[in-house]
Design a protein around this motif. Structure first.
Motif, PDB file in Angstrom:
ATOM      1  N   ALA A  43       0.820  -1.216   0.000  1.00  0.00           N
ATOM      2  CA  ALA A  43       0.000   0.000   0.000  1.00  0.00           C
ATOM      3  C   ALA A  43       0.851   1.263   0.000  1.00  0.00           C
ATOM      4  CB  ALA A  43      -0.945  -0.003   1.198  1.00  0.00           C
ATOM      5  N   ASP A  44       2.008   1.224   0.662  1.00  0.00           N
ATOM      6  CA  ASP A  44       2.877   2.406   0.716  1.00  0.00           C
ATOM      7  C   ASP A  44       3.424   2.776  -0.659  1.00  0.00           C
ATOM      8  OD1 ASP A  44       3.905   4.448   2.353  1.00  0.00           O
ATOM      9  OD2 ASP A  44       5.842   3.454   2.513  1.00  0.00           O
ATOM     10  N   PHE A  45       3.312   1.859  -1.615  1.00  0.00           N
ATOM     11  CA  PHE A  45       3.755   2.103  -2.986  1.00  0.00           C
ATOM     12  C   PHE A  45       2.566   2.294  -3.931  1.00  0.00           C
ATOM     13  CE2 PHE A  45       7.089  -0.085  -0.803  1.00  0.00           C
ATOM     14  CZ  PHE A  45       8.234   0.603  -1.194  1.00  0.00           C
ATOM     15  N   GLY A  46       1.358   2.451  -3.337  1.00  0.00           N
ATOM     16  CA  GLY A  46       0.160   2.674  -4.128  1.00  0.00           C
ATOM     17  C   GLY A  46      -0.334   1.436  -4.854  1.00  0.00           C
ATOM     18  N   ARG A  47       0.006   0.261  -4.352  1.00  0.00           N
ATOM     19  CA  ARG A  47      -0.373  -0.988  -5.012  1.00  0.00           C
ATOM     20  C   ARG A  47      -1.257  -1.820  -4.095  1.00  0.00           C
ATOM     21  NH1 ARG A  47       4.072  -4.136  -7.786  1.00  0.00           N
ATOM     22  NH2 ARG A  47       2.185  -5.113  -8.550  1.00  0.00           N
ATOM     23  N   ASP A  48      -2.106  -2.616  -4.702  1.00  0.00           N
ATOM     24  CA  ASP A  48      -2.922  -3.561  -3.948  1.00  0.00           C
ATOM     25  C   ASP A  48      -2.030  -4.668  -3.410  1.00  0.00           C
ATOM     26  OD1 ASP A  48      -5.300  -2.216  -4.468  1.00  0.00           O
ATOM     27  OD2 ASP A  48      -5.683  -3.368  -6.300  1.00  0.00           O
ATOM     28  N   PRO A  49      -2.478  -5.338  -2.354  1.00  0.00           N
ATOM     29  CA  PRO A  49      -1.678  -6.450  -1.829  1.00  0.00           C
ATOM     30  C   PRO A  49      -1.556  -7.572  -2.859  1.00  0.00           C
ATOM     31  CG  PRO A  49      -3.530  -5.954  -0.362  1.00  0.00           C
ATOM     32  CD  PRO A  49      -3.702  -5.131  -1.595  1.00  0.00           C
ATOM     33  N   LEU A  50      -0.420  -8.237  -2.823  1.00  0.00           N
ATOM     34  CA  LEU A  50      -0.229  -9.448  -3.603  1.00  0.00           C
ATOM     35  C   LEU A  50      -0.636 -10.597  -2.689  1.00  0.00           C
ATOM     36  CD1 LEU A  50       3.334  -8.618  -4.948  1.00  0.00           C
ATOM     37  CD2 LEU A  50       1.150  -8.322  -6.158  1.00  0.00           C
ATOM     38  N   VAL A  51      -1.406 -11.524  -3.201  1.00  0.00           N
ATOM     39  CA  VAL A  51      -1.855 -12.657  -2.391  1.00  0.00           C
ATOM     40  C   VAL A  51      -1.388 -13.942  -3.065  1.00  0.00           C
ATOM     41  CG1 VAL A  51      -3.821 -13.858  -1.377  1.00  0.00           C
ATOM     42  CG2 VAL A  51      -3.852 -11.357  -1.563  1.00  0.00           C
ATOM     43  N   GLY A  52      -0.536 -14.678  -2.348  1.00  0.00           N
ATOM     44  CA  GLY A  52      -0.022 -15.939  -2.830  1.00  0.00           C
ATOM     45  C   GLY A  52       1.370 -15.826  -3.427  1.00  0.00           C
ATOM     46  N   VAL A  53       2.111 -16.913  -3.324  1.00  0.00           N
ATOM     47  CA  VAL A  53       3.484 -16.951  -3.832  1.00  0.00           C
ATOM     48  C   VAL A  53       3.515 -16.674  -5.331  1.00  0.00           C
ATOM     49  CG1 VAL A  53       5.494 -18.452  -4.184  1.00  0.00           C
ATOM     50  CG2 VAL A  53       4.286 -18.497  -2.021  1.00  0.00           C
ATOM     51  N   ALA A  54       2.562 -17.229  -6.075  1.00  0.00           N
ATOM     52  CA  ALA A  54       2.544 -17.023  -7.525  1.00  0.00           C
ATOM     53  C   ALA A  54       2.386 -15.544  -7.865  1.00  0.00           C
ATOM     54  CB  ALA A  54       1.429 -17.850  -8.167  1.00  0.00           C
ATOM     55  N   ALA A  55       1.580 -14.813  -7.104  1.00  0.00           N
ATOM     56  CA  ALA A  55       1.392 -13.382  -7.351  1.00  0.00           C
ATOM     57  C   ALA A  55       2.664 -12.595  -7.050  1.00  0.00           C
ATOM     58  CB  ALA A  55       0.230 -12.850  -6.516  1.00  0.00           C
ATOM     59  N   VAL A  56       3.394 -12.990  -6.007  1.00  0.00           N
ATOM     60  CA  VAL A  56       4.659 -12.319  -5.676  1.00  0.00           C
ATOM     61  C   VAL A  56       5.667 -12.546  -6.803  1.00  0.00           C
ATOM     62  CG1 VAL A  56       6.581 -12.221  -4.040  1.00  0.00           C
ATOM     63  CG2 VAL A  56       4.232 -12.465  -3.189  1.00  0.00           C
ATOM     64  N   ALA A  57       5.762 -13.772  -7.280  1.00  0.00           N
ATOM     65  CA  ALA A  57       6.685 -14.087  -8.375  1.00  0.00           C
ATOM     66  C   ALA A  57       6.290 -13.345  -9.649  1.00  0.00           C
ATOM     67  CB  ALA A  57       6.723 -15.591  -8.614  1.00  0.00           C
ATOM     68  N   ALA A  58       4.995 -13.321  -9.964  1.00  0.00           N
ATOM     69  CA  ALA A  58       4.520 -12.648 -11.174  1.00  0.00           C
ATOM     70  C   ALA A  58       4.813 -11.149 -11.123  1.00  0.00           C
ATOM     71  CB  ALA A  58       3.027 -12.897 -11.368  1.00  0.00           C
ATOM     72  N   ALA A  59       4.684 -10.550  -9.942  1.00  0.00           N
ATOM     73  CA  ALA A  59       4.970  -9.121  -9.803  1.00  0.00           C
ATOM     74  C   ALA A  59       6.447  -8.837 -10.068  1.00  0.00           C
ATOM     75  CB  ALA A  59       4.567  -8.632  -8.416  1.00  0.00           C
ATOM     76  N   ALA A  60       7.321  -9.723  -9.615  1.00  0.00           N
ATOM     77  CA  ALA A  60       8.753  -9.541  -9.867  1.00  0.00           C
ATOM     78  C   ALA A  60       9.047  -9.659 -11.364  1.00  0.00           C
ATOM     79  CB  ALA A  60       9.565 -10.566  -9.079  1.00  0.00           C
ATOM     80  N   VAL A  61       8.428 -10.610 -12.025  1.00  0.00           N
ATOM     81  CA  VAL A  61       8.618 -10.774 -13.472  1.00  0.00           C
ATOM     82  C   VAL A  61       8.093  -9.538 -14.205  1.00  0.00           C
ATOM     83  CG1 VAL A  61       7.887 -12.111 -15.495  1.00  0.00           C
ATOM     84  CG2 VAL A  61       8.619 -13.293 -13.413  1.00  0.00           C
ATOM     85  N   ALA A  62       6.937  -9.029 -13.779  1.00  0.00           N
ATOM     86  CA  ALA A  62       6.334  -7.865 -14.428  1.00  0.00           C
ATOM     87  C   ALA A  62       7.215  -6.621 -14.296  1.00  0.00           C
ATOM     88  CB  ALA A  62       4.947  -7.598 -13.847  1.00  0.00           C
ATOM     89  N   LEU A  63       7.952  -6.503 -13.204  1.00  0.00           N
ATOM     90  CA  LEU A  63       8.851  -5.354 -13.038  1.00  0.00           C
ATOM     91  C   LEU A  63      10.004  -5.388 -14.030  1.00  0.00           C
ATOM     92  CD1 LEU A  63       9.266  -4.736  -9.206  1.00  0.00           C
ATOM     93  CD2 LEU A  63       8.316  -3.183 -10.898  1.00  0.00           C
ATOM     94  N   GLY A  64      10.389  -6.576 -14.441  1.00  0.00           N
ATOM     95  CA  GLY A  64      11.452  -6.702 -15.434  1.00  0.00           C
ATOM     96  C   GLY A  64      12.709  -5.958 -15.042  1.00  0.00           C
ATOM     97  N   ASP A  65      13.200  -5.109 -15.947  1.00  0.00           N
ATOM     98  CA  ASP A  65      14.446  -4.374 -15.710  1.00  0.00           C
ATOM     99  C   ASP A  65      14.330  -3.312 -14.619  1.00  0.00           C
ATOM    100  OD1 ASP A  65      15.764  -5.891 -17.580  1.00  0.00           O
ATOM    101  OD2 ASP A  65      15.587  -4.401 -19.192  1.00  0.00           O
TER     102      ASP A  65
END
Length: 139
Positions: A43-65
Motif C-alpha cells: 500500500a505504501d507504494f500505491g499498489r494492492d496487496p499481492l496474495v499468494g506466492v505465484a502473485a509475488v513471483a509474477a509481480a517480480a517478473v512484471a517489473l522486469g528491468d
C-alpha cells in the motif's frame, strides 16, 4: 514459550534468503520463504496487496528491468508472538542498476509450518524521510 535460539536463527536466515532467491531469479523457490497464501502488502507504494506466492513471483517478473540488481536485508529483530508465530522487523536496501539505492522496512509475520518457518504476511514500507517522528502516545 519464548522462541528458542534455533528458531530465531532460522527466521533471520529465512528473511535473508528472500534477497538471494530474487536476485538470482529463483522465483520458483519463493515457497521456501513464504506460505502459499502469503499476503504481501504494498500500500505504501500505491499498489494492492499481492496474495499468494505465484502473485509475488509474477509481480517480480512484471517489473522486469525495473527490479533492483541487489536486495540486502539488515537489522533483523525477531519477537515471539505466540501460537507458533513470530513478528519480524528488518530493514531492506535495494540497489538499482544505475547505482541509486532505496530503503524499506519489512514488517513480517513468520509462522511455523511442517516445512519450517515461513512468512505469511509482509508489509513493505518505504523510507522516504530521515529521522521519522514516532506517533505521540495514545495516537
Amino acid at each position: 514459550m519464548p522462541l528458542a535460539l534455533e528458531d530465531r536463527l532460522a527466521i533471520a536466515e529465512l528473511v535473508a534468503l528472500h534477497g538471494h532467491l530474487v536476485d538470482d531469479g529463483c522465483l520458483d523457490r519463493l515457497g521456501e520463504v513464504f506460505t502459499q497464501d502469503v499476503v504481501y502488502e504494498l500500500a505504501d507504494f500505491g499498489r494492492d496487496p499481492l496474495v499468494g506466492v505465484a502473485a509475488v513471483a509474477a509481480a517480480a517478473v512484471a517489473l522486469g528491468d525495473a527490479n533492483p540488481v541487489a536486495h540486502h536485508v539488515t537489522n533483523v529483530v525477531v519477537t515471539e508472538a505466540g501460537d507458533g508465530r513470530a513478528r519480524v522487523s528488518s530493514k531492506g536496501l535495494a540497489v538499482r542498476a544505475d547505482g541509486s539505492c532505496g530503503s524499506v522496512t519489512y514488517d513480517d509475520t513468520a509462522v511455523r509450518t511442517g516445512d519450517g518457518w515461513r512468512i505469511s504476511r509482509r508489509t513493505v514500507s518505504a523510507r522516504r524521510t530521515p529521522l521519522s517522528t514516532p506517533p505521540a502516545p495514545g495516537r
